[in-house]
Motif scaffolding. Sequence first.
Motif, PDB file in Angstrom:
ATOM      1  N   ASP A 132       0.872  -1.336   0.084  1.00 17.55           N
ATOM      2  CA  ASP A 132       0.030   0.111   0.000  1.00 17.55           C
ATOM      3  C   ASP A 132       0.961   1.429  -0.113  1.00 17.55           C
ATOM      4  O   ASP A 132       1.662   1.638   0.816  1.00 17.55           O
ATOM      5  CB  ASP A 132      -1.098  -0.094   1.229  1.00 17.55           C
ATOM      6  CG  ASP A 132      -2.223   1.071   1.100  1.00 17.55           C
ATOM      7  OD1 ASP A 132      -2.042   1.997   0.358  1.00 17.55           O
ATOM      8  OD2 ASP A 132      -3.090   0.877   1.745  1.00 17.55           O
ATOM      9  N   MET A 133       0.802   2.064  -0.977  1.00 20.37           N
ATOM     10  CA  MET A 133       1.600   3.370  -1.231  1.00 20.37           C
ATOM     11  C   MET A 133       0.813   4.563  -0.365  1.00 20.37           C
ATOM     12  O   MET A 133       1.386   5.463   0.050  1.00 20.37           O
ATOM     13  CB  MET A 133       1.618   3.759  -2.569  1.00 20.37           C
ATOM     14  CG  MET A 133       2.557   4.903  -2.819  1.00 20.37           C
ATOM     15  SD  MET A 133       2.544   5.422  -4.690  1.00 20.37           S
ATOM     16  CE  MET A 133       2.752   3.643  -5.555  1.00 20.37           C
ATOM     17  N   TYR A 134      -0.446   4.218   0.105  1.00 24.41           N
ATOM     18  CA  TYR A 134      -1.169   5.408   0.270  1.00 24.41           C
ATOM     19  C   TYR A 134      -1.568   5.540   1.694  1.00 24.41           C
ATOM     20  O   TYR A 134      -2.004   6.535   2.152  1.00 24.41           O
ATOM     21  CB  TYR A 134      -2.821   5.325  -0.514  1.00 24.41           C
ATOM     22  CG  TYR A 134      -2.605   5.476  -1.873  1.00 24.41           C
ATOM     23  CD1 TYR A 134      -2.766   6.497  -2.535  1.00 24.41           C
ATOM     24  CD2 TYR A 134      -2.749   4.141  -2.544  1.00 24.41           C
ATOM     25  CE1 TYR A 134      -2.611   6.491  -4.190  1.00 24.41           C
ATOM     26  CE2 TYR A 134      -2.509   4.253  -4.152  1.00 24.41           C
ATOM     27  CZ  TYR A 134      -2.388   5.493  -4.698  1.00 24.41           C
ATOM     28  OH  TYR A 134      -2.334   5.465  -5.986  1.00 24.41           O
ATOM     29  N   SER A 135      -1.359   4.605   2.538  1.00 26.81           N
ATOM     30  CA  SER A 135      -1.644   4.351   3.930  1.00 26.81           C
ATOM     31  C   SER A 135      -0.814   3.490   4.549  1.00 26.81           C
ATOM     32  O   SER A 135      -0.430   2.580   4.139  1.00 26.81           O
ATOM     33  CB  SER A 135      -2.878   4.052   3.990  1.00 26.81           C
ATOM     34  OG  SER A 135      -3.363   3.795   5.515  1.00 26.81           O
ATOM     35  N   TYR A 136      -0.372   3.987   5.810  1.00 26.28           N
ATOM     36  CA  TYR A 136       0.616   3.114   6.779  1.00 26.28           C
ATOM     37  C   TYR A 136      -0.365   1.952   7.391  1.00 26.28           C
ATOM     38  O   TYR A 136       0.222   1.136   8.123  1.00 26.28           O
ATOM     39  CB  TYR A 136       1.171   3.974   7.710  1.00 26.28           C
ATOM     40  CG  TYR A 136       2.434   4.585   7.381  1.00 26.28           C
ATOM     41  CD1 TYR A 136       3.289   4.050   6.348  1.00 26.28           C
ATOM     42  CD2 TYR A 136       2.638   5.967   7.610  1.00 26.28           C
ATOM     43  CE1 TYR A 136       4.374   4.705   5.730  1.00 26.28           C
ATOM     44  CE2 TYR A 136       3.781   6.834   7.211  1.00 26.28           C
ATOM     45  CZ  TYR A 136       4.777   6.181   6.345  1.00 26.28           C
ATOM     46  OH  TYR A 136       5.794   6.713   5.870  1.00 26.28           O
ATOM     47  N   ASN A 137      -1.652   1.978   7.369  1.00 22.89           N
ATOM     48  CA  ASN A 137      -2.510   1.287   8.031  1.00 22.89           C
ATOM     49  C   ASN A 137      -2.599  -0.224   7.262  1.00 22.89           C
ATOM     50  O   ASN A 137      -2.846  -1.300   8.071  1.00 22.89           O
ATOM     51  CB  ASN A 137      -4.046   1.730   7.916  1.00 22.89           C
ATOM     52  CG  ASN A 137      -3.993   3.000   8.785  1.00 22.89           C
ATOM     53  OD1 ASN A 137      -3.437   3.243   9.849  1.00 22.89           O
ATOM     54  ND2 ASN A 137      -4.938   3.786   8.313  1.00 22.89           N
ATOM     55  N   ASN A 138      -1.820  -0.463   6.102  1.00 20.39           N
ATOM     56  CA  ASN A 138      -1.909  -1.658   5.702  1.00 20.39           C
ATOM     57  C   ASN A 138      -0.317  -1.900   5.288  1.00 20.39           C
ATOM     58  O   ASN A 138       0.551  -0.988   4.977  1.00 20.39           O
ATOM     59  CB  ASN A 138      -2.396  -1.748   4.174  1.00 20.39           C
ATOM     60  CG  ASN A 138      -3.874  -1.445   4.328  1.00 20.39           C
ATOM     61  OD1 ASN A 138      -4.492  -1.826   5.223  1.00 20.39           O
ATOM     62  ND2 ASN A 138      -4.526  -0.390   3.654  1.00 20.39           N
TER      63      ASN A 138
END
Length: 260
Positions: A132-138
Motif C-alpha cells: 500500500d502506497m497510500y496508507s501506513y494502515n496496511n
Amino acid sequence: MKIWKYILGSIILLLSTFSLYTLFVQKKYGEITFAQIIDNKKFNATSFEAKKDRLPIIKIKDTVLLDAPTIKQFPELPRGCEVTSLAMLLQYKGINVGKMELAEKIPKDTTPLIKEGSNISWGHPNDGFIGDMYSYNNPGYGVYHLPIKKLAEEYMPGKVVDLTGSEFNELKTYLSLGSPVWVITNATYNSLPDSAFETWQTPRGDVNITYRLHSVLITGYDDKYVYFNDPLNGGKNKRVSTDNFIAAWEQLGRQAVTYY
C-alpha cells in the motif's frame, strides 16, 4: 599469407592510433564519458565505429546545482517517495505530470504477503510497487528502478537511461549535461547496519530489503557534497557528504534513472 599480414598490421596500427587519441583526449579534457551516454552501453570499438559521427565528449563539471521543482510525498503518498521523485524529474524536463498520476500508473506487484515465523514471502520491487502506497494502515514497501524506468518511458520515449550499476561518475556526467538523476537510497543517507536488512522470498528469487528505503532526486554535487530534492519533507537542494551519500546509494544496488 601476405593478405593476413596486411590485415594484422592494419589492425595494430588502428589500435595504436586510437590509444594515442584516447590519451590525448584524457590529457586535454580530464575525466570524460563517451557516447555510451546515448545508449547506456559500455564503450567498445564496434559501437564507437557505428556512432563516431555523433559521439559527444562530455567533461564532468567541477560543480553542478540544478533548479528542479520540489514536491512533497505527504500527506497523500506516505510510501510514495519513488513516484514523487520521478514527478520532480519529469516536471524539470517540462512534462506536466503529478505524483498522483504516477502513483496510479506505476506497475504493481500483487504477490500476497505470507509470514511463517521468521520467513517472509512477498513480491519483488523490480516487478512493481509492493503493498500500500497510500496508507501506513496496511503493509507496504516500495519500488525499484525497473518499474520506474518503464513508467518514465511513457512520458519520455527513447530518452530514458537506466544507470543502475554504474559508477557515481556516470551520474555526474548526466548532471553535467543538465539532467537530474532519480536514485534509491535510505532515509539516513548513510550506510546502514546489517540489522536494518531482512531477506524476502519472491517469485524472482531472494531479495534483501530495508524498511528505511527512500528515493530522492539528485540535483548537483561539488567537491564535498551531493545535493538533492527530498520528497520526504519537500527539501530543496539538501546536501549530504559525498562519501556518506554514495555509501547509502551503493548499499541499495546503485539504482539510478535519468534521461538524455
